[in-house]
Write a protein that holds these residues in place. Structure first.
Motif, PDB file in Angstrom:
ATOM      1  N   LEU A 194       0.563   7.520 -37.616  1.00  0.00           N
ATOM      2  CA  LEU A 194      -0.387   6.950 -36.653  1.00  0.00           C
ATOM      3  C   LEU A 194      -0.743   5.509 -37.014  1.00  0.00           C
ATOM      4  N   PHE A 195      -1.146   5.299 -38.266  1.00  0.00           N
ATOM      5  CA  PHE A 195      -1.622   3.963 -38.633  1.00  0.00           C
ATOM      6  C   PHE A 195      -0.460   2.964 -38.677  1.00  0.00           C
ATOM      7  N   GLY A 196       0.733   3.462 -39.037  1.00  0.00           N
ATOM      8  CA  GLY A 196       1.900   2.587 -38.988  1.00  0.00           C
ATOM      9  C   GLY A 196       2.225   2.172 -37.555  1.00  0.00           C
ATOM     10  N   ALA A 197       2.155   3.119 -36.637  1.00  0.00           N
ATOM     11  CA  ALA A 197       2.422   2.808 -35.227  1.00  0.00           C
ATOM     12  C   ALA A 197       1.375   1.842 -34.676  1.00  0.00           C
ATOM     13  N   MET A 198       0.137   2.029 -35.082  1.00  0.00           N
ATOM     14  CA  MET A 198      -0.908   1.094 -34.630  1.00  0.00           C
ATOM     15  C   MET A 198      -0.650  -0.315 -35.175  1.00  0.00           C
ATOM     16  N   LEU A 199      -0.196  -0.386 -36.422  1.00  0.00           N
ATOM     17  CA  LEU A 199       0.118  -1.711 -36.994  1.00  0.00           C
ATOM     18  C   LEU A 199       1.224  -2.379 -36.185  1.00  0.00           C
ATOM     19  N   LYS A 200       2.226  -1.589 -35.808  1.00  0.00           N
ATOM     20  CA  LYS A 200       3.331  -2.145 -34.996  1.00  0.00           C
ATOM     21  C   LYS A 200       2.785  -2.718 -33.683  1.00  0.00           C
ATOM     22  N   ILE A 201       1.849  -2.019 -33.063  1.00  0.00           N
ATOM     23  CA  ILE A 201       1.274  -2.489 -31.791  1.00  0.00           C
ATOM     24  C   ILE A 201       0.473  -3.777 -32.016  1.00  0.00           C
TER      25      ILE A 201
ATOM     26  N   ASP B 271       0.306  -9.477 -31.121  1.00  0.00           N
ATOM     27  CA  ASP B 271      -0.261 -10.582 -31.885  1.00  0.00           C
ATOM     28  C   ASP B 271      -1.791 -10.472 -32.028  1.00  0.00           C
ATOM     29  N   TRP B 272      -2.234  -9.247 -32.236  1.00  0.00           N
ATOM     30  CA  TRP B 272      -3.661  -9.066 -32.538  1.00  0.00           C
ATOM     31  C   TRP B 272      -3.834  -9.154 -34.054  1.00  0.00           C
TER      32      TRP B 272
ATOM     33  N   LEU C 155      -1.882   4.008 -28.067  1.00  0.00           N
ATOM     34  CA  LEU C 155      -1.927   2.630 -27.559  1.00  0.00           C
ATOM     35  C   LEU C 155      -3.369   2.184 -27.330  1.00  0.00           C
ATOM     36  N   GLU C 156      -4.172   3.085 -26.787  1.00  0.00           N
ATOM     37  CA  GLU C 156      -5.578   2.728 -26.532  1.00  0.00           C
ATOM     38  C   GLU C 156      -6.316   2.461 -27.847  1.00  0.00           C
ATOM     39  N   ALA C 157      -6.027   3.278 -28.849  1.00  0.00           N
ATOM     40  CA  ALA C 157      -6.688   3.085 -30.146  1.00  0.00           C
ATOM     41  C   ALA C 157      -6.309   1.735 -30.740  1.00  0.00           C
ATOM     42  N   ALA C 158      -5.022   1.423 -30.706  1.00  0.00           N
ATOM     43  CA  ALA C 158      -4.575   0.145 -31.271  1.00  0.00           C
ATOM     44  C   ALA C 158      -5.161  -1.025 -30.494  1.00  0.00           C
ATOM     45  N   THR C 159      -5.301  -0.859 -29.182  1.00  0.00           N
ATOM     46  CA  THR C 159      -5.852  -1.926 -28.349  1.00  0.00           C
ATOM     47  C   THR C 159      -7.334  -2.158 -28.673  1.00  0.00           C
TER      48      THR C 159
END
Lengths: 189, 739
Positions: free
Chosen positions: B254-261, B266-267, B307-311
């Protein structure tokens, strides 16, 4: 009733959204010197099968208390702060009229003692300028004791509501329920 | 000879656990106490301030301590009822010795000490010094943690000392050291209330740290968004903006995927990454293939939610990320922690107001207890026992030669394995109940039965203490002065409210006498707790966990002091890293590449369901104290198996059906609680109980390669309905049946 030292600006607020169902209020209530180690507040799951939502049932301290009005023994007294007291032990005849009359289902008849008991809003503490035990310990502050100005400042997304409609009956209470902004009255049926 | 001397039910009948609903002498004294003593709750890492009412040298009740800044009087049910552990009918008032076939009998201190010293000397003479091991706990004060570290190395002269923080937050400690070079949550809780976005991952805050929920609700009143990552809809998740129902073991995916997003959009805080971190490129290379389809498959969370979490995280200006055992109790616990830290570093939201990160320590002194040297690899001040300079400094403080100091020893579960192999023959434990708290209970029991001599220092006869040859009646939290360090890094003062009853003794005095009889008395000549603390201050000086500038008086005057506090005129450090000078060798915060790997044991056709474990609000850890307090027991009397209705339907399971849960380590029966508030592929059992109610009969002893934390949070199980149903009113019978 002895002379009291209530701070007349203080009020009691219940915010069910914050309740985490931990039961600290029940345990602290039983520590209050008013109740003889019995809790007068109750936490229950709404429907555990589908949710962890819990509710807190506490005496609402009605402005015109049905429990006191229907008491044939005149055992239930409301003081100048608005606290509706538990039945006077020397008067209560254990008839359960108050239990049946309360629109919120709060008073309990303690069968062993043949006596009605309910929350006194920690009379021994609040009348001496302290906060009630349940609201003091509530770890999530789902229970709060303070002024209306304080709660409105701290919780800008909700408003205190103390007007309830049961059928044709409107009941106003000393205890407030925190509701989404824009709510003025809770219609129960 | 560490088998039980008599049947367990006979031991329980005499020593409990029994339920107490009131102080033994009734509530006499609660209305007019002799004194009110300001101290702290004995349970979790929040260390809420509380006042104990004392009458006739007994704790008779409590009064909220409104002025203490963290909790301002607020308490959870454990805090409210904690006073009932004092003056409890099960309390050990004398030391005991094991008598074969008869159980335990009271023994004089002289006899207990003589036998202990003789056996320690015999075992170390016959098998070597490291054949006598020590296990300790982090419900103990900083002073005791420090003294135990010194006691094991200087008096026992063994390398094999470890602690029950090994079952708690060592993965966070390992991750913190790799990323920051220092192991502490970065901020005080005060910052939490003003963060824009809060992620709570694997932390059932509402049940395990209830007083912290107030800070989260305050943040939400201030407009914060809340994301809860948990396989269950914990009470905190009920009203969260986003609940991510993760499959146990999927955290780093999960956290790796969020980092990718974050990278794709470019956040990122390029200035912070460029100037104050290292390892960024390798870290994002490790997640370059983590697209949303992959993430959904490996986390069990829908793509849109990830996606929503990463956003939400990526677009915020201020943030707080908190995790606890749900992230740390894994064979990849350190990886999970590092994947959380990578999110924090990528957005540069650390060392600034309202921006923070940290683990929430479950045990009362989980933070301080991991700083002062009772870990197998650590010396005071968070120093490294393998570092020659660190060894030399501590050896000087202790007045010994550096070469006399043992090296790195075995971790807690590794000690149990070494006992099994016959390498460790004797053990002393204090404040640790491994027979309930370690995974693979049956293996642990077999190990205890192989010990030639086992001494336990405790206040109650815990499940583990029943196996001891000598039980020394030690002290409760309220019987000894000291300090603890809260989960936010605040060092607070514990004040003794009462003295130990009858022939019980303070833990510190017991350790000092054993040390003296082992010939190290000159190194343990402490007049009181403050003298120990003053030596701890010196021992920590210059270390990453620097307490030198903290004194008892300073703590009292300020209601706590945050470490590091390197000099007497230093005010303490509530918020770390404001100077951007990290404690790593290059002074930068380190990104760490994390490659996802599965749990040690995954489901298959034989064991098709994921089992995870955790806690309930009314119990604390192995329950040695809380399973003796009536109202806490009544609130949740026995462990229940939480199962989703869809999974329950597959097995024909209904609410309160008795279900046998079987893993490759063991099997046990639990009543089902059929609820929609858990993932469909996962079942949950709380772990506070021993004997046949122990969840840890089922869990796996696989360890994280760095932190050596066991994988409590995921293993594979079978569910076998027994055809029996357990009525609600059968819970008293369940309590009575504690074998």
């Amino acid at each position: 009733m002895p002379e009291t030292n209530y701070n007349q600006e203080m009020a009691f607020f219940v915010d069910m959204q914050r309740c985490i169902g931990c039961h600290a209020c029940e345990m602290a209530c039983a520590e209050c010197e008013t109740n003889g180690q019995e809790s007068m507040i109750h936490v229950n799951y709404v429907e555990r099968a589908v949710s962890v939502q819990t509710t807190v049932q506490v005496c609402m301290h009605c402005e015109n208390p049905a429990c006191a009005n229907v008491c044939p023994a005149d055992a239930i007294h409301q003081d100048d702060f608005g606290v509706v007291h538990t039945a006077n032990t020397s008067r209560c005849i254990g008839c359960s009229n108050c239990v049946l009359a309360c629109p919120f289902g709060v008073p309990k008849k303690m069968e062993e003692a043949e006596l009605m008991m309910k929350c006194n809003m920690c009379y021994d503490r609040t009348s001496a300028g302290k906060k009630p035990m349940c609201a003091t310990v509530c770890p999530s502050q789902a229970l709060y004791y303070g002024t209306k100005e304080e709660i409105e400042r701290m919780r800008p997304n909700s408003v205190p509501v103390n007007s309830f409609v049961f059928g044709n009956q409107e009941v106003n209470t000393k205890v407030n329920i925190m509701m989404p902004k824009g709510t003025h009255q809770l219609i129960v049926d | 000879m560490a088998k039980l001397p008599i049947a367990a039910d006979q031991i329980i009948e005499k020593y409990g656990p029994h339920k107490a609903y009131a102080p033994q002498a009734g509530f006499y004294g609660a209305h007019e106490p002799d004194k009110l003593v300001k101290t702290h709750c004995c349970y979790c890492g929040m260390q809420c301030g509380i006042q104990l009412k004392v009458k006739d040298n007994k704790v008779a009740g409590f009064e909220p301590w409104m002025e203490f800044p963290f909790n301002e009087g607020r308490l959870c049910p454990k805090g409210v009822e904690r006073y009932l552990q004092n003056n409890h009918p099960d309390r050990l008032l004398n030391s005991l010795q094991r008598v074969e076939g008869k159980g335990f009998e009271a023994v004089s201190w002289e006899r207990a000490m003589d036998k202990t010293i003789n056996e320690i000397n015999r075992i170390q003479r016959e098998y070597g010094r490291d054949a006598f091991a020590m296990l300790s706990g982090v419900s103990l004060t900083n002073e005791k943690s420090y003294m135990i570290g010194k006691f094991a190395r200087v008096a026992l002269k063994t390398a094999n000392l470890d602690y029950n923080g090994r079952l708690c937050m060592v993965s966070a400690g390992g991750g913190n050291k790799k990323a920051f070079g220092l192991d502490r949550s970065s901020n005080s809780w005060a910052d939490l209330a003003y963060a824009e976005i809060i992620i709570v991952a694997g932390a059932n805050i509402s049940e395990t740290f209830p007083t912290l929920t107030h800070y989260i609700w305050r943040a939400r009143d201030n407009g914060a968004k809340l994301i809860v990552v948990d396989p269950r809809v914990i009470p905190l998740a009920r009203t969260a903006d986003l609940h991510l129902p993760i499959r146990p073991g999927g955290d780093s995916a999960l956290f790796g995927a969020m980092l990718k997003i974050l990278v794709d959009n470019d956040w990122l805080d390029h200035d912070f990454i460029e100037n104050h971190t290292s390892g960024f490129q390798e870290t994002i290379d490790a997640v370059k293939d983590y697209d949303l389809d992959w993430a959904e498959e490996h986390t069990g969370i829908s793509k849109d939610k990830i996606l929503e979490a990463a956003t939400l995280w990526g677009k915020a200006k201020t943030s707080f990320l908190l995790h606890a055992r749900g992230v740390e109790h894994h064979t990849k616990g350190v990886d999970n922690v590092l994947s959380c830290i990578n999110l924090v570093l990528a957005t540069g939201r650390i060392g600034k107001p309202y921006c923070g990160y940290g683990t929430i320590t479950g045990q009362g002194n989980g933070q301080g207890g991991r700083e002062h040297g009772h870990k197998c690899d650590q010396l005071p001040g968070n120093r490294d026992i393998t570092n020659p300079e660190h060894r030399k400094y501590i050896a000087e403080v202790w007045g010994i030669e550096e070469k006399e100091m043992p090296g790195k020893g075995l971790t807690a579960y590794e000690q149990i394995e070494a006992i099994h192999r016959g390498e460790i023959k004797g053990m002393i434990s204090i404040c640790f109940n491994p027979l309930v708290s370690l995974p693979n209970n049956n293996f642990v029991r077999q190990a205890l039965e192989k010990l030639e001599f086992y001494i336990c220092i405790d206040s109650f006869l815990s499940e583990t203490a029943r196996h001891a040859d000598i039980i020394m009646a030690g002290s409760l939290h309220e019987e000894e002065e000291g300090t603890v360090t809260t989960a936010e890094g605040r060092v607070v003062k514990i004040n003794a409210a009462v003295s130990p009853p009858e022939n019980a003794r303070r833990d510190g005095e017991i350790l000092m006498e054993i040390a003296s009889r082992l010939g190290a008395g000159d190194k343990f000549n402490f007049a009181n707790s403050e003298a120990i603390f003053n030596e701890l201050r010196l021992a920590s000086k210059g270390g990453t966990a620097d307490y030198y500038g903290i004194t008892y008086q300073k703590i009292v005057d300020n209601m706590g002091v945050f470490w590091p506090c390197p000099s007497l005129d230093h005010p303490g450090t509530p918020r770390l890293w404001e100077d951007r000078k990290f404690k790593t060798p290059d002074g930068k915060a380190h990104f760490n590449p994390v490659t996802y790997r599965p749990a040690a044991e995954v489901t298959d056709s034989a064991y098709p369901v994921v089992l995870t474990t955790g806690r309930v609000v009314s119990q604390y850890l192995s329950g040695t104290s809380t399973r003796r307090i009536g109202k806490l027991v009544d609130q949740y009397p026995e462990p229940l198996l939480e199962i989703h209705p869809k999974l329950a339907f597959q097995y024909g399971i209904k609410n309160r059906d008795l279900i046998k849960v079987k893993t490759r380590r063991g099997e046990a029966e639990f009543p089902a609680q059929v609820v929609e508030t858990i993932r469909e592929d996962t079942v949950f059992i709380p772990y506070h109980w021993g004997g046949k109610h122990a969840a840890n009969q089922l869990t796996i002893g696989s360890l994280d390669p760095i932190s050596k934390i066991p994988e409590f949070k995921v293993c594979a199980c079978q569910l076998i309905p027994t055809g029996k149903m357990v009525s609600e009113d059968a819970t008293e019978a369940a309590y009575q049946s504690q074998l």
